[in-house]
Design a protein around this motif. Structure first.
Motif, PDB file in Angstrom:
ATOM      1  N   SER A   1       0.827  -1.211   0.000  1.00  0.00           N
ATOM      2  CA  SER A   1       0.000   0.000   0.000  1.00  0.00           C
ATOM      3  C   SER A   1       0.858   1.256   0.000  1.00  0.00           C
ATOM      4  N   GLU A   2       2.010   1.211   0.669  1.00  0.00           N
ATOM      5  CA  GLU A   2       2.916   2.359   0.660  1.00  0.00           C
ATOM      6  C   GLU A   2       3.465   2.601  -0.746  1.00  0.00           C
ATOM      7  N   VAL A   3       3.740   1.543  -1.453  1.00  0.00           N
ATOM      8  CA  VAL A   3       4.206   1.679  -2.836  1.00  0.00           C
ATOM      9  C   VAL A   3       3.087   2.273  -3.699  1.00  0.00           C
ATOM     10  N   SER A   4       1.863   1.819  -3.483  1.00  0.00           N
ATOM     11  CA  SER A   4       0.729   2.356  -4.233  1.00  0.00           C
ATOM     12  C   SER A   4       0.583   3.854  -4.002  1.00  0.00           C
ATOM     13  N   ALA A   5       0.772   4.285  -2.758  1.00  0.00           N
ATOM     14  CA  ALA A   5       0.677   5.709  -2.438  1.00  0.00           C
ATOM     15  C   ALA A   5       1.774   6.505  -3.144  1.00  0.00           C
ATOM     16  N   LEU A   6       2.955   5.914  -3.224  1.00  0.00           N
ATOM     17  CA  LEU A   6       4.069   6.565  -3.922  1.00  0.00           C
ATOM     18  C   LEU A   6       3.753   6.731  -5.409  1.00  0.00           C
ATOM     19  N   ILE A   7       3.203   5.676  -6.012  1.00  0.00           N
ATOM     20  CA  ILE A   7       2.847   5.731  -7.434  1.00  0.00           C
ATOM     21  C   ILE A   7       1.727   6.739  -7.659  1.00  0.00           C
TER      22      ILE A   7
ATOM     23  N   LEU B   1       9.800   3.335  -9.952  1.00  0.00           N
ATOM     24  CA  LEU B   1       8.462   2.947  -9.504  1.00  0.00           C
ATOM     25  C   LEU B   1       8.177   1.476  -9.794  1.00  0.00           C
ATOM     26  N   VAL B   2       8.529   1.018 -11.003  1.00  0.00           N
ATOM     27  CA  VAL B   2       8.240  -0.377 -11.332  1.00  0.00           C
ATOM     28  C   VAL B   2       9.130  -1.318 -10.528  1.00  0.00           C
ATOM     29  N   THR B   3      10.357  -0.884 -10.217  1.00  0.00           N
ATOM     30  CA  THR B   3      11.230  -1.700  -9.380  1.00  0.00           C
ATOM     31  C   THR B   3      10.646  -1.849  -7.978  1.00  0.00           C
ATOM     32  N   ALA B   4      10.182  -0.737  -7.416  1.00  0.00           N
ATOM     33  CA  ALA B   4       9.556  -0.785  -6.088  1.00  0.00           C
ATOM     34  C   ALA B   4       8.307  -1.661  -6.120  1.00  0.00           C
ATOM     35  N   LEU B   5       7.536  -1.557  -7.195  1.00  0.00           N
ATOM     36  CA  LEU B   5       6.325  -2.365  -7.321  1.00  0.00           C
ATOM     37  C   LEU B   5       6.662  -3.846  -7.379  1.00  0.00           C
ATOM     38  N   GLN B   6       7.618  -4.223  -8.223  1.00  0.00           N
ATOM     39  CA  GLN B   6       7.957  -5.635  -8.381  1.00  0.00           C
ATOM     40  C   GLN B   6       8.550  -6.224  -7.099  1.00  0.00           C
TER      41      GLN B   6
END
Length: 336
Positions: A10-16, A112-117
């Motif tokens: 969820s933190e990654v989603s907020a960043l995106i 962003l995609v690195t953090a997501l993966q």
């Protein structure tokens, strides 16, 4: 950011989501300004030129958002695929895009995609995973909008047909296929030139009705995105099919579509919504030749078609203008 560890997906989603919202400002993204003005520090591009670099990048951003990440959203929502399946799909299908775009001047996208993966395996449930994937798809969509806007379509003047054919349309319109919209939710659309260094310039406003009875699920998604204060989106012009305007909206909809219409059959003033090409709102202000069926979203009031055409012509001129002359035209949509 690429090395940052987040405690939850969820933190990654907020960043995106924060990065996506920045793309809704009137300030041109630096990564795209650099690539289209030849300011890339690594000077990517063979033989001392950067045309190939932004041409490749524009195509990759378009295809990644339309053909890859939107499909990933739909697969993530499909319960037949496990979370592990979705992670494998993303690892497999995103790599050709984000890795090359990182090299071509898009570090934020790569981060962003690195953090997501890295954090997808932390998903506590499918809902959290879907939210993250939707946010990233939405980010990609708005990046595609800016790339489309900044692309030097003025180059097309070098590639004109030798003769304008009398019968310009490759298809024959069939008015029997035209969708009739019943009474529905009213909305207002307005256009403004908003450049950082210039005063804002109002271009016009029209009223429209949404096809809430014809495409209820799609309109529900669209209306939800408008509440409570509406949204705005970068306005550009179609470059292939005729007299239509595009706006990649801040929405990712996978809603059921009940009613579609061939674009060549549609009336002037038709508003379409293309989920499969980046979640674009498409407004037709004149003749269109394309015979592809597209979901019907609504139509502009007949009394406002003259204003719509005036705006459409200004957007056309702006999209095909030389790079130094391009302005940022924004459309604002709100419930009436």
């Amino acid at each position: 950011m690429s090395g940052t560890h987040f405690s939850s997906l969820s933190e990654v989603s907020a960043l995106i989501a924060a990065a996506r919202n920045r793309l809704l400002s009137s300030r041109r993204p630096k990564c795209l300004s650099d690539i289209y003005s030849g300011q890339l520090q690594n000077q990517a591009g063979t033989n001392g030129q950067f045309f190939s670099t932004f041409d490749f990048a524009n195509g990759l951003i378009r295809d990644a958002s339309m053909c890859t990440w939107y499909s990933i959203v739909k697969l993530a929502e499909d319960s037949r695929f496990s979370i592990d399946h979705i992670i494998t799909i993303i690892d497999t299908f995103d790599a050709p895009f984000s890795n090359y775009l990182r090299y071509s001047g898009f570090p934020e996208l790569a981060q962003l995609v690195t953090a997501l993966q890295r954090h997808l395996p932390l998903a506590k449930d499918r809902k959290e995973l879907i939210t993250a994937v939707r946010e990233f798809c939405g980010y990609y969509n708005l990046l595609a909008a800016w790339s489309f806007h900044l692309y030097p379509w003025s180059l097309s003047n070098q590639f004109r047909y030798k003769e304008r054919m009398i019968k310009a349309s490759p298809t024959i319109a069939d008015l029997c296929r035209r969708v009739r919209i019943q009474h529905g939710q009213k909305v207002k659309l307005s256009w403004m030139v908003m450049n950082e260094d210039d005063p804002s310039q109002f271009l016009g406003e029209v009223s429209a009705v949404l096809a809430v009875k014809e495409n209820p699920e799609l309109c529900d998604d669209f209306i939800a995105a408008l509440e409570p204060k509406g949204f705005r989106a970068l306005q550009v012009h179609a470059v292939v099919s005729g007299e239509s305007m595009y706006a990649w909206v801040p929405l990712v909809s996978t809603a059921r579509v009940r009613v579609k219409e061939r674009q060549c059959d549609a009336p002037i003033g038709r508003i379409r919504y293309s989920q499969n090409t980046g979640n674009k709102m498409i407004i037709q202000y004149g003749p269109v030749t394309e015979d592809i069926e597209t979901p019907v979203l609504g139509e502009v009031d007949a009394t406002d078609l003259e204003t719509l055409r005036e705006v459409g012509q200004k957007v056309l001129q702006n999209t095909f203008a030389a790079a130094e002359a391009k302005k940022e035209i924004w459309t604002s949509v709100r419930l009436a």
